[in-house]
Design a protein around this motif. Structure first.
Motif, short mmCIF file in Angstrom:
data_model
loop_
_atom_site.label_atom_id
_atom_site.label_comp_id
_atom_site.label_asym_id
_atom_site.label_seq_id
_atom_site.Cartn_x
_atom_site.Cartn_y
_atom_site.Cartn_z
N THR A 189 4.12 7.27 3.83
CA THR A 189 2.58 8.02 3.96
C THR A 189 1.45 7.17 4.40
O THR A 189 0.60 7.46 5.17
N ALA A 190 1.44 5.74 3.79
CA ALA A 190 0.45 4.87 3.99
C ALA A 190 0.38 4.44 5.37
O ALA A 190 -0.55 4.44 5.97
N LEU A 208 -4.08 6.45 -1.75
CA LEU A 208 -3.37 5.19 -1.59
C LEU A 208 -3.70 4.50 -2.58
O LEU A 208 -4.92 4.24 -3.17
N LEU A 260 3.81 -1.13 3.75
CA LEU A 260 3.10 0.38 3.87
C LEU A 260 4.44 1.30 3.56
O LEU A 260 5.36 1.30 4.30
N ASP A 317 9.87 0.49 3.32
CA ASP A 317 8.53 0.15 3.78
C ASP A 317 8.43 -0.27 5.24
O ASP A 317 9.34 -1.21 5.65
N ILE A 319 0.98 -1.03 0.00
CA ILE A 319 -0.04 0.12 0.05
C ILE A 319 1.07 1.16 -0.06
O ILE A 319 1.73 1.43 0.96
N HIS A 320 0.75 2.19 -1.20
CA HIS A 320 1.80 3.20 -1.10
C HIS A 320 0.86 4.31 -1.67
O HIS A 320 -0.17 4.29 -2.28
N SER A 321 1.45 5.67 -1.21
CA SER A 321 0.86 6.85 -1.58
C SER A 321 1.10 7.29 -3.12
O SER A 321 1.79 6.55 -3.99
N VAL A 330 -2.66 0.10 -4.27
CA VAL A 330 -2.23 -1.16 -3.75
C VAL A 330 -1.62 -2.03 -4.97
O VAL A 330 -2.09 -1.67 -6.33
N LEU A 387 -2.57 4.96 7.91
CA LEU A 387 -3.52 3.92 8.31
C LEU A 387 -3.09 3.31 9.76
O LEU A 387 -3.64 2.52 10.21
#
Length: 99
Positions: free
Chosen positions: A70-71, A43, A67, A55, A29-31, A45, A75
């Motif tokens: 940012t994610a 976000l 993640l 990450d 999961i990334h910005s 995926v 989250l």
């Protein structure tokens, strides 16, 4: 800490197992560059065999999430839910954790 619903756990595990045989694979999961309509993080995926070096790795009941910074921040105190529609499209929802 991010938690997953039973639906999200099952769907993520299915997505990962269908797309790679890598033992340590997970859902990243990334910005994205564009912010969301409310100005918050947007976000995205993708299934990946390994996390990126920066990450944060979250493992819940054998489900691995990767993640980005940012994610991870967005989250941190949320619940990830997922569903599949009649056409097989997967959607994710981010819900607040109830104290």
């Amino acid at each position: 800490m991010l938690t997953l619903t039973d639906n999200a756990t099952a769907i993520v595990n299915t997505l990962v197992s269908r797309q790679t045989d890598a033992a340590d694979a997970g859902l990243r999961i990334h910005s994205t560059p564009a912010g969301g309509p409310d100005g918050g993080a947007r976000l995205a995926v993708l299934v990946t065999p390994d996390p990126e070096p920066e990450d944060q790795v979250v493992e819940v009941s054998g489900t691995r999430l990767f993640l980005d910074e940012t994610a991870a921040a967005a989250l941190e105190d949320k619940i990830l839910d997922a569903g599949v529609d009649d056409e097989g499209s997967v959607s994710f929802a981010v819900l607040p954790q109830v104290a």
